[in-house]
Design an enzyme around this catalytic site. Structure first.
Site: not given
Length: 223
Positions: A8, A33, A35, A37, A66, A68, A137, A143-145, A175, A197
């Site tokens: 990601s 990948h 994202d 947003m 992807h 969003m 999902m 948000f990542g992490g 993901d 990610g």
């Protein structure tokens, strides 16, 4: 089919984006990948078209985009022109999902549908044959992490059962929160695309982390 690994880009070092793209190019990863947003569908803003086009300039592997975003139909052709080979839209963001998927395929892209953690697999019952990829999902999008949501395993099994005999080539992508601690179990449940990610880009050796995820096999699962 051997499972696919899609690092990601959201977790990459934006100040050294070309370096990180070239690292993925040289690794055993299969896709990038990406994202997208909009700050409306999810509470965050990420890449726009100029950044996506810059990524595409250096990427030697397919771009798994992807979306969003709300009303994704407005931008499908632009994402194709910016280099997307896979375009995934959210079930929750599409009023006319069948039409959206048909348009993605008409553009020559693989057509994907993403489901948020609270969205039932059963809602894909009437359209499962028309989907190339389902992105589950395993965290709340934006948000990542974040920590992995364990109900994802159940949803993978339900989705694989729904697709059985109707869409046996369906790609099931996970993901959020994917790492070497849960990848084995995700594949066992029926997933075949893993988005990674922080477990890649925050690693001391990202190329090895990707190789380790790619090397997981059903031999290990049954051992």
């Amino acid at each position: 089919m051997k499972h696919l690994i899609a690092p990601s880009v959201l977790a990459a070092d934006f100040a050294n984006l070309q370096r990180d793209i070239e690292m993925v190019n040289e690794s055993e990863a299969d896709w990038f990948h990406i994202d997208i947003m909009d700050g409306v569908f999810v509470p965050n803003i990420s890449f726009g078209f100029p950044v996506l086009a810059s990524i595409q300039k250096y990427a030697a592997k397919p771009l798994d985009v992807h979306l969003m975003i709300v009303d994704p139909d407005r931008y499908l052709e632009q994402f194709k022109k910016a280099g997307a080979e896979n375009i995934t839209v959210h079930f929750e963001a599409c009023t006319h999902l069948h039409r959206t998927l048909a348009e993605i395929k008409n553009l020559g892209c693989r057509a994907g549908v993403a489901l948020n953690p609270h969205t039932s697999i059963n809602l894909l019952e009437d359209i499962i044959e028309d989907i190339d990829l389902v992105c589950l999902m395993s965290v709340n999008p934006g948000f990542g992490g974040q920590k992995f949501i364990h109900n994802t395993y159940k949803k993978i099994r339900e989705l694989r059962a729904l697709a059985s005999g109707r869409n046996d080539n369906l790609l099931i992508e996970i993901d959020g929160g994917v790492s070497d601690s849960n990848a084995l179990f995700l594949l066992e449940a029926g997933a075949n695309v893993l988005v990674a990610g922080n477990s890649v880009f925050a690693s001391a050796n990202p190329v090895k982390s990707i190789a380790d995820l790619k090397a997981i096999s059903f031999t290990q699962i049954s051992a």
